[in-house]
Design a protein around this motif. Structure first.
Motif, PDB file in Angstrom:
ATOM      1  N   ARG B  36       0.841  -1.191   0.000  1.00 39.95           N
ATOM      2  CA  ARG B  36       0.000   0.000   0.000  1.00 39.95           C
ATOM      3  C   ARG B  36       0.876   1.241   0.000  1.00 39.95           C
ATOM      4  O   ARG B  36       2.054   1.184   0.382  1.00 39.95           O
ATOM      5  CB  ARG B  36      -0.912  -0.005   1.218  1.00 39.95           C
ATOM      6  N   ARG B  76      -8.013   3.639  -0.131  1.00 35.04           N
ATOM      7  CA  ARG B  76      -7.005   2.566  -0.060  1.00 35.04           C
ATOM      8  C   ARG B  76      -6.388   2.445  -1.461  1.00 35.04           C
ATOM      9  O   ARG B  76      -7.115   2.311  -2.456  1.00 35.04           O
ATOM     10  CB  ARG B  76      -7.656   1.249   0.360  1.00 35.04           C
ATOM     11  N   GLU B  78      -3.303   0.498  -3.698  1.00 39.85           N
ATOM     12  CA  GLU B  78      -2.337  -0.593  -3.683  1.00 39.85           C
ATOM     13  C   GLU B  78      -1.476  -0.555  -4.943  1.00 39.85           C
ATOM     14  O   GLU B  78      -1.957  -0.189  -6.020  1.00 39.85           O
ATOM     15  CB  GLU B  78      -3.055  -1.951  -3.601  1.00 39.85           C
TER      16      GLU B  78
END
Lengths: 103, 103
Positions: B36, B76, B78
């Motif tokens: 991440r 989020r 990634e």
């Protein structure tokens, strides 16, 4: 902290020594043996004189290339990879292979 | 003219794609799998936010890294190496070995 993220990290150190386009191209030029300054200049037509002199100076200071000057007229200057410099050849080969995968 | 000295040269192309200290360090961070954004930032404490964002953007545009954003709060994001990016791992390993020879 994993070594990768500190100044001791091999990758950081290596990239400081050989992590430029021209230094990697020069290692490629010298991997097969001694080259004179003029030969290097002719074999990399798009590098400026100033850049070539600086990159060679950096490589000599890093102990990767050895410079030999002969007191002749015109001056004769030869460059060759040192033993330490020879260790950069496998890096050059891997970079070349990776780059070719992209063409 | 030997390929080494033209724009078609694998080394030149590769160094344009991965020839920077931070890109090589990022490849090292991602070689073991998805990371991440926050994890990348924490594992490279001395990279600026601006540099990290730019280097990741370059790697994504070069097709070496895949970015996945999830519509969550907080967001989020990634990052993972693409198949093409995986091909840079042997370069990272060789650079790391060369750099360690210098420590």
């Amino acid at each position: 902290m994993h070594l990768i993220h500190s100044e001791k990290c091999g990758v950081r150190r290596a990239m400081m020594l050989i992590g430029s386009k021209w230094k990697m191209v020069l290692i490629g030029c010298l991997k097969d043996g001694m080259q004179r300054y003029g030969e290097l200049k002719r074999s990399i037509p798009d590098i400026s004189e100033k850049m070539l002199i600086q990159e060679l100076k950096d490589l000599v200071e890093a102990g990767l290339v050895e410079k030999t000057s002969y007191p002749e007229v015109p001056p004769r200057v030869e460059y060759r990879l040192t033993e330490k410099g020879q260790k950069a050849i496998p890096v050059w080969e891997m970079v070349e292979r990776f780059g070719c995968d992209y063409l």
